[in-house]
Motif scaffolding. Sequence first.
Motif, PDB file in Angstrom:
ATOM      1  N   VAL A   8      12.881   3.017  11.753  1.00  0.00           N
ATOM      2  CA  VAL A   8      11.437   2.846  11.971  1.00  0.00           C
ATOM      3  C   VAL A   8      11.141   1.404  12.397  1.00  0.00           C
ATOM      4  N   ILE A   9      11.734   0.455  11.663  1.00  0.00           N
ATOM      5  CA  ILE A   9      11.476  -0.947  11.973  1.00  0.00           C
ATOM      6  C   ILE A   9      12.031  -1.310  13.348  1.00  0.00           C
ATOM      7  N   SER A  10      13.252  -0.825  13.628  1.00  0.00           N
ATOM      8  CA  SER A  10      13.863  -1.198  14.906  1.00  0.00           C
ATOM      9  C   SER A  10      13.102  -0.600  16.080  1.00  0.00           C
ATOM     10  N   GLU A  11      12.396   0.491  15.851  1.00  0.00           N
ATOM     11  CA  GLU A  11      11.598   1.080  16.941  1.00  0.00           C
ATOM     12  C   GLU A  11      10.190   0.480  16.992  1.00  0.00           C
ATOM     13  N   GLY A  12       9.930  -0.503  16.113  1.00  0.00           N
ATOM     14  CA  GLY A  12       8.632  -1.165  16.141  1.00  0.00           C
ATOM     15  C   GLY A  12       7.496  -0.315  15.610  1.00  0.00           C
ATOM     16  N   LEU A  13       7.820   0.640  14.740  1.00  0.00           N
ATOM     17  CA  LEU A  13       6.788   1.542  14.242  1.00  0.00           C
ATOM     18  C   LEU A  13       6.189   1.103  12.909  1.00  0.00           C
ATOM     19  N   ALA A  14       6.659  -0.052  12.399  1.00  0.00           N
ATOM     20  CA  ALA A  14       6.095  -0.553  11.138  1.00  0.00           C
ATOM     21  C   ALA A  14       5.457  -1.914  11.388  1.00  0.00           C
ATOM     22  N   GLN A  15       4.485  -2.295  10.549  1.00  0.00           N
ATOM     23  CA  GLN A  15       3.876  -3.624  10.715  1.00  0.00           C
ATOM     24  C   GLN A  15       4.245  -4.523   9.534  1.00  0.00           C
ATOM     25  N   LYS A  16       4.222  -5.835   9.775  1.00  0.00           N
ATOM     26  CA  LYS A  16       4.559  -6.774   8.710  1.00  0.00           C
ATOM     27  C   LYS A  16       3.492  -6.738   7.621  1.00  0.00           C
ATOM     28  N   LEU A  17       3.945  -6.828   6.363  1.00  0.00           N
ATOM     29  CA  LEU A  17       2.999  -6.789   5.252  1.00  0.00           C
ATOM     30  C   LEU A  17       2.340  -8.150   5.091  1.00  0.00           C
ATOM     31  N   ASP A  18       1.080  -8.121   4.681  1.00  0.00           N
ATOM     32  CA  ASP A  18       0.378  -9.359   4.380  1.00  0.00           C
ATOM     33  C   ASP A  18       0.459  -9.561   2.870  1.00  0.00           C
ATOM     34  N   LYS A  19       1.439 -10.408   2.443  1.00  0.00           N
ATOM     35  CA  LYS A  19       1.717 -10.487   1.005  1.00  0.00           C
ATOM     36  C   LYS A  19       0.590 -11.156   0.230  1.00  0.00           C
ATOM     37  N   THR A  20      -0.295 -11.874   0.938  1.00  0.00           N
ATOM     38  CA  THR A  20      -1.414 -12.496   0.225  1.00  0.00           C
ATOM     39  C   THR A  20      -2.340 -11.431  -0.342  1.00  0.00           C
ATOM     40  N   LYS A  21      -2.259 -10.234   0.226  1.00  0.00           N
ATOM     41  CA  LYS A  21      -3.123  -9.159  -0.248  1.00  0.00           C
ATOM     42  C   LYS A  21      -2.482  -8.377  -1.397  1.00  0.00           C
ATOM     43  N   ILE A  22      -1.224  -8.730  -1.714  1.00  0.00           N
ATOM     44  CA  ILE A  22      -0.522  -7.977  -2.750  1.00  0.00           C
ATOM     45  C   ILE A  22      -0.266  -8.904  -3.935  1.00  0.00           C
ATOM     46  N   ALA A  64      -4.086   0.465   2.673  1.00  0.00           N
ATOM     47  CA  ALA A  64      -2.667   0.622   2.359  1.00  0.00           C
ATOM     48  C   ALA A  64      -2.184  -0.526   1.495  1.00  0.00           C
ATOM     49  N   HIS A  65      -2.591  -1.761   1.836  1.00  0.00           N
ATOM     50  CA  HIS A  65      -2.208  -2.914   1.022  1.00  0.00           C
ATOM     51  C   HIS A  65      -2.758  -2.791  -0.396  1.00  0.00           C
ATOM     52  N   LYS A  66      -3.996  -2.329  -0.484  1.00  0.00           N
ATOM     53  CA  LYS A  66      -4.605  -2.152  -1.804  1.00  0.00           C
ATOM     54  C   LYS A  66      -3.800  -1.162  -2.628  1.00  0.00           C
ATOM     55  N   PHE A  67      -3.370  -0.103  -1.963  1.00  0.00           N
ATOM     56  CA  PHE A  67      -2.613   0.924  -2.682  1.00  0.00           C
ATOM     57  C   PHE A  67      -1.268   0.374  -3.157  1.00  0.00           C
ATOM     58  N   ILE A  68      -0.589  -0.366  -2.286  1.00  0.00           N
ATOM     59  CA  ILE A  68       0.700  -0.957  -2.654  1.00  0.00           C
ATOM     60  C   ILE A  68       0.512  -1.849  -3.880  1.00  0.00           C
ATOM     61  N   ASP A  69      -0.523  -2.671  -3.829  1.00  0.00           N
ATOM     62  CA  ASP A  69      -0.797  -3.574  -4.940  1.00  0.00           C
ATOM     63  C   ASP A  69      -1.050  -2.784  -6.225  1.00  0.00           C
ATOM     64  N   TYR A  70      -1.790  -1.703  -6.087  1.00  0.00           N
ATOM     65  CA  TYR A  70      -2.124  -0.866  -7.235  1.00  0.00           C
ATOM     66  C   TYR A  70      -0.864  -0.267  -7.860  1.00  0.00           C
ATOM     67  N   ILE A  71       0.032   0.228  -7.007  1.00  0.00           N
ATOM     68  CA  ILE A  71       1.260   0.874  -7.485  1.00  0.00           C
ATOM     69  C   ILE A  71       2.187  -0.154  -8.143  1.00  0.00           C
ATOM     70  N   LEU A  72       2.118  -1.407  -7.673  1.00  0.00           N
ATOM     71  CA  LEU A  72       3.004  -2.430  -8.218  1.00  0.00           C
ATOM     72  C   LEU A  72       2.570  -2.907  -9.605  1.00  0.00           C
ATOM     73  N   ASP A  73       1.426  -2.448 -10.059  1.00  0.00           N
ATOM     74  CA  ASP A  73       0.999  -2.753 -11.422  1.00  0.00           C
ATOM     75  C   ASP A  73       2.005  -2.117 -12.392  1.00  0.00           C
TER      76      ASP A  73
END
Lengths: 255, 269, 349
Positions: C89-103, C271-280
């Motif tokens: 997925v990453i090599s095909e450019g189908l993912a975006q970089k995460l903004d860690k300040t939001k997590i 999506a970032h909000k959800f990731i942050d939520y799950i990392l609780d």
Amino acid sequence: MRKKIPLIYVALVIGVLYIPIIVAIIFSFNDSRLYTTWGGFSLRWYATLFRDEDIFISLLNSILVATVSSVLSAIIATAAALGFRKKLPAEGFFKSTSMIPILVPEIILGMAFLVFFRFLNLPFGFITLVLSHMTFCIPYIFLQVSTRAVALDMSKTEAARMLGAGPFRAFFNITLPDLLPSILSGIFLAFAMSFDDVVISMFVVGPRFNTLPIKIYTQVKTGITPEINALCTLMLLVTVICLTASKIIKTRTKI
Amino acid sequence: MKSRMKSDFKKVLPLYLFTAFFVIIPIAYAFFLSFMTRTNTFSVEYVFTLDNYKELLKPIYLTTFWDSFKLAIVVTTINIVVGYPAGLFMAKLPERQRKFFFAALTFPFWINSIVRIASIIILLRTYTTILYSYFAVVITMVYALMPFMIYSVYSAGVKLDRSALEAARMLGASEIRAFLDITLPLTAKGLLSGVTLTFVPSMCLIYISNLLGGGKFILAGNLIENQLIKTHNTPLAAAISVVLMMLTGLVILICNRLEPVARRRRRAK
Amino acid sequence: MKRIVSILLCLTFLFSFAACGKSAEKELVIYTWAGMFPDEVIDNFEKETGITVIYQNFDTDENMLMTLETTKGSDYDLVIADDYIIEQVISEGLAQKLDKTKISNYENINPTFMGQFYDKDDAYTVPYGAGIMQIAYNPDKVNVDIKGYKDLFDKSLEGRVGVVGNNRVVTGLILKMLGYSMNTENENEIREAGTKLKELAPNINLIKDEYLNEDLLAGTIDVALVYQSQATLTATDEKGSNFKFVMPEEGLGFGVMGMFVPSNAKNSDAAHKFIDYILDGEVGASCFSWMGYCSTNSAADKYIDDSLKSFLTLPENLNTENAEIVQNISADAADVHEEIWNEFVKSCN
């Protein structure tokens, strides 16, 4: 007694087809999450089912896809069945190629549709599902209607035309009522096939549009729960009620 | 007369267009793909090659096809033996019972097929020791395909001219003679269409072979699935599909050839 | 005729409204396997944020990749899938970089699962659950003291062994047993593993990917090479209380699942909000307990119930030196894998 043998045999063979269905119904009342063990009687899966919005949306989607594709297919198939009463150019070729979808393994079609729809840039979802389901609904309905259409008494239609009925009038008043039973049984069959299709749908389903069989199939990884059995049991119940109701109405109106 | 033909042609035109666009073109595209090259990065390169077909000559593919073929023969034979009489008998029943059984035949499709298969697994596991065996695969396939056989034979049987049969019986023909001379030739079409509806699918019912055979039986259909999904070898998957389609065509051709033979037999009498 | 058409049209609209439901404004479309989150977690997230979660499923990683390619990385806001496919997925450019300040909970991630091959700089993914391949067996019915893969070949186990249906994993573990890498592209090594694999054939009764635990519990098989989640499910069933679970001594095969945001996600904020939520910690603990996969969240470990702890957290003395993840290999090597696997399967019946 000898006269009864055909009836007993048919009842037996078709009855066997129902054994797994009975098991499925029984297990919808199973308290255990596992399929392998009986954990006592419970209605908890029915409760779970009624709280599951996703399942109902995919059920609605499935009904929608099956209805639209079987009705559109019925129109195309019936028109063709009527047209084919005369010899037409390329008749043999299209008659046989239109049968391909019910003869060729589904996985081949699914693959072909995926690459083709991607090439056409169609949005995956409702449209692709309907188009691909129509490919196998048409032959099922056509097979039902064409035998009836060939046997159709042309003289009645011609008489009506001669008496001044327009082609549409003649069709709706004479041809259609004659064909209706076979069209309906074709639609019934096509609807059931579309409603249960997994393989082709898997390839053409869209991100926001899930059908019920796909929903069930994707649950295989985490395990199908008796919730699905509960759903099937309810659907069966609804079908039985509808069929009986239509039967009662029919007999009533006859009297 | 010319305009008459034109209006008939208008009626079949939607079918012609739909078939051309959504059946013929997609399959033609798959056919085209089967001659293309798979690159080492799993994508397809539009360079002509016969390698995909050469690959299929490897013993592992040939034996899989052969085993799958044998399984299909077993399943179809059982379906004929059990389903043909059922379809015929059903067609002879009084109209009310006939309609009842016809509805009963399409009814199981309302229960999702995966759920039905899961129920068979429960049954086999609880009451027998044959789960995950060849036998389990065979009976489940017979179960899944039986409605198609009964349905085809029934449709042909209903149209059977009962008077011819009665005449023959009156003229003193034995039941067996009457069956061979009249019933069989006249229902041959239904039987053969039943065969085409069951034979090829039984080479491709991969869920059944996976779930009931414990993953130990590979069908021709599994080869397509694996190439498409696991190995990402679309051209090879297309090539396997093409071979399977040709096989389907062959079965249909044989059935079409057999039908007039059966009919002629009747006419010769 | 017109009436029929209009009725049909009305019906169509009615249904499509039912199907579409709410507007796309505050929606989060999650695309993953079925059953990856307990309902409460999703419900609570919706309550806390006012975002509606649309939960879409795929059945295999490969199908996921196929849909992402088709939709060019749009339509979904968050995807959870297996390690090797994320690399593609990453090599095909189908993912975006995460903004860690939001997590804000980012540091809760267990470092063992970071910097993996598919995302070496942890730019695109956050791990969500991991699994170690183990051997589960019923000691009442098996007379062998199983320590590793080699014991599966024991003659006494004829027709009683089950393995997962993933050829790269099973063949990979045989490669490990022979002392090679799971991800070797050397054809001779793969073929050697293929020959060894065939020796296992008489013992095999079952090859499948889903619910091997049910077959173990039902006694259809007595020994199985299983995914972690299946081991957990076996252990937590009352019939499975006496089962033994072995981390094979020859080396471990494991896998990590990761969350990523597709390149053209419509609602990457949610999506970032959800990731942050799950990392609780607490939320994570309820997720891992539900899935039966190993926790990838250090903060979650302490909230996991004691009865599950031995299954859902990494054993302290675990030797991870000889542990490997299945990675993508060249198409030619994959073809050899496919061929020897087909031969193995054929010799099982």
